[in-house]
Design an enzyme around this catalytic site. Structure first.
Site, mmCIF file in Angstrom:
data_model
loop_
_atom_site.group_PDB
_atom_site.id
_atom_site.type_symbol
_atom_site.label_atom_id
_atom_site.label_comp_id
_atom_site.label_asym_id
_atom_site.label_seq_id
_atom_site.Cartn_x
_atom_site.Cartn_y
_atom_site.Cartn_z
ATOM 1 N N LYS A 78 46.755 34.681 41.649
ATOM 2 C CA LYS A 78 45.657 34.791 40.660
ATOM 3 C C LYS A 78 45.248 33.400 40.423
ATOM 4 C CE LYS A 78 45.358 36.206 35.660
ATOM 5 N NZ LYS A 78 46.213 36.818 34.549
ATOM 6 N N SER A 158 43.864 40.848 32.061
ATOM 7 C CA SER A 158 43.171 39.722 32.888
ATOM 8 C C SER A 158 43.445 39.719 34.348
ATOM 9 C CB SER A 158 43.419 38.444 32.176
ATOM 10 O OG SER A 158 44.810 37.930 32.441
ATOM 11 N N SER A 182 48.341 41.821 30.595
ATOM 12 C CA SER A 182 47.432 41.416 31.715
ATOM 13 C C SER A 182 48.031 41.730 33.174
ATOM 14 C CB SER A 182 46.902 39.737 31.561
ATOM 15 O OG SER A 182 46.203 39.748 30.497
#
Lengths: 495, 95
Positions: A78, A158, A182
């Site tokens: 990420k 997210s 998330s």
């Protein structure tokens, strides 16, 4: 043999160790899948040179017989994780061009175990969002579609790029972070597995901060076993993060027996929310039956302050964000606005932050600034922290009654269309985290497991919440659920 | 509690984010929506409840107060938009 990028981590590990597959071949298969998946916009910075170097090193290590479970396994990272010399910009324009001079502790742990980094993954800006639509890189797209309808759907957020990449077999696993859901929400919307461990299990050092008292790193994978393997490597005590806990990390994979006979599963009545689609309710009931059939005892429980979790979160998280994001001032890294004649340092700050932060991030910083400002601190921030104490106490009382894990839906709906929430009130978007946010506020471990498809052919997930520090037991319950649900569907390739 | 454009402007100033005057009414309305949502917290009886300071009951570890990773000026300045002579450069602060 199936295409190598479609392997699970556990399968690939066994093939690597037996010498049937090399990390180089596995990595090349993933890199070519990544190249062919531009339409998903999951990978936003690709690192093929690093990947091939790491694969070569991993192959040498495998040959020497010194190979931890993740040795040679290609992963996506990420964009929130600082990776040395590789762009790490939290999907924000304000960090454009930023290349960290250091490595986050979690990625360092993964690399020490021989993992291979394919690149950086799309996400909501500063992890603020539930649909990956606040990203400076543009939307990540869910590989799943509603049957033959070609509407582009959200992979959730997210960690939307991570979820899309894993679901589309671009990588074998990915890192995510979870502040209010998330990891778990995007996993649920893409038919993947993700665990947010207990607060303090993973070091936050080098992970760009959103809300420090809530943020935790975790793995996003194709199976529960893979999550256990990856989490094992990610966890550590770290002197560089004073909130990381000095507890031994158990062998999560070894705990996966699938036997949950005699365990007690709590079903919280407050998670039955008006307006939730019948299909969500139905899958929750089905999950309950599956755990019962596997030999668990199911009991109704009450978590009375559930309703107040989202409002408390939307005080605490923005408050911490406003403080954490004060560092983006155009001085030390990232973007600085062009200044007009006579502009001083205040104009530099104000213009830089107006240009560099997207709308949702600006809004949350300002809400946080407001709730922390003189005269409102007690009314908002302190009250929210007191409510947080009560939310945690609800869970403690449930666990004290002998509950081992709590089963809830993971999300209030299946994946929705990108842009569909564009005109909605921000609060509507916040409701995506209604089932997950309590877990962050209470610091507990929570895992999302794919449980079935809805009528449109989209995956739905269930969440299991565990006792603090008992990820091993929680993952074992998740394995029992995964086995019973028998979810094997994959998105039909259109990209 | 309702937020007017003056309050919105003050908050934007405190947050050091430039907001154009014509954007302030919309911003104030967004604040009001979010704060309206947060107002629910007033329903909760928090009498005698301690505000949470740490979600895990642990004492922060202590360490020797010594430099652990010093002497890396070049790395620290490497990402600066404007670095000169070993310093971060900013517009004139003092007249």
């Amino acid at each position: 043999m199936t295409e190598l990028n479609k392997l699970t981590i556990a399968e690939a590990r066994d093939l690597l160790r037996s010498g049937d597959v090399t990390s180089k071949a596995l990595t090349e298969a993933c890199l070519s899948a990544v190249e062919g998946a531009g339409a998903l916009n999951a990978f936003v910075h690709k690192t093929p040179e690093i990947a091939l170097q790491q694969a070569e090193a991993a192959d040498a290590r495998l040959k020497a017989g010194d190979a931890p479970a993740l040795c040679g396994i290609p992963l996506g990272i990420k964009d929130l994780y600082c990776t040395k010399g590789v762009p790490s910009q939290a999907a924000s324009s304000i960090l454009e061009g930023f290349k960290p001079e250091y490595e986050s502790t979690v990625t360092q742990n993964l690399f020490d175990d021989g993992a291979v980094m394919l690149g950086k993954l799309n996400m909501d800006e500063f992890a603020m969002g539930s649909s990956n639509e606040t990203s400076a890189y543009g939307n990540a797209v869910n590989p799943w579609r509603r049957g033959n309808d070609d509407t582009a759907l959200t992979p959730g957020g997210s960690s939307g790029g991570s979820a899309a990449a894993v679901a589309a077999d671009l990588c074998l696993g990915a890192t995510g972070t979870d502040t209010g859901g998330s990891i778990r929400q995007p996993c649920a919307l893409t038919g993947t597995v993700g665990i947010k461990p207990t607060y303090g299990r993973c070091s936050r050092w080098g992970i760009i901060a959103f809300a420090s008292s809530l943020d935790q790193a975790g793995p996003m994978t194709k199976t529960v076993r893979d999550s256990a393997i990856m989490l094992q490597s990610m966890c550590s005590h770290d002197a560089k993060d004073s909130t990381s806990t000095d507890l031994p990390v158990p062998d999560f994979e070894a705990a996966l027996t699938g036997d949950i006979r005699g365990k007690t599963i709590g079903i919280p009545r407050e998670y039955r929310i008006d307006g939730i689609p019948d299909e969500i309710d139905a899958i929750w009931k089905r999950g309950t039956e599956m755990l019962k059939d596997a030999g668990a005892k199911v009991v109704d429980i009450s978590l009375p302050h559930t309703k107040y979790a989202l409002p408390a979160y939307y005080v605490i998280a923005p408050a911490e964000a406003s403080s954490n994001l004060a560092r983006y001032d155009g001085v030390r890294y990232g973007h600085r606005a062009k200044l007009a004649q006579g502009d001083g340092i205040t104009e530099m700050y104000e213009k830089t932050r107006a240009e560099g932060f997207g709308h949702e991030v600006q809004r949350r910083i300002m809400v946080g600034t407001y709730v922390l400002s003189a005269g409102f601190y007690d009314a908002y921030y302190n009250r929210a922290r007191k409510v947080r104490t009560l939310i945690k106490r609800d869970f403690e009382e449930a666990f004290a009654q002998g509950v081992d894990a709590i089963l809830t839906p993971a999300t209030p709906s299946a994946a929705f269309g990108l842009g569909e929430m564009k005109d909605a009130d921000p609060v509507q978007m916040y409701l995506n985290d209604v089932f997950t946010v309590t877990v962050n506020l209470a610091g507990l471990p929570g895992v999302s497991v794919p449980a079935g498809l809805d009528k449109q052919g989209l995956p739905l997930g269930l969440q299991l919440i565990g006792r603090p520090w008992e990820e091993a037991d929680l993952l074992n319950t998740a394995l029992a659920l995964e086995t019973a649900a028998g979810f094997v569907d994959k998105p039909a390739k259109w990209w | 509690m309702s937020i007017d454009t003056d309050t919105a402007a003050r908050v934007a100033k405190l947050a050091r984010i430039k907001v154009e005057p014509d954007q302030l009414p919309a911003l104030a309305e967004e604040f009001n929506n979010i704060l309206g949502f947060i107002e629910q917290l007033n329903e909760v009886d928090v009498e005698g409840v301690e505000p949470m300071t740490s979600v895990t009951p642990q004492r922060l570890k202590r360490r020797e107060d010594v430099v652990t990773e010093g002497d890396q000026q070049d790395k620290i300045l490497a990402n600066a938009p404007d670095a000169r002579e070993g310093f971060f450069a900013v517009p004139k602060v003092v007249e």
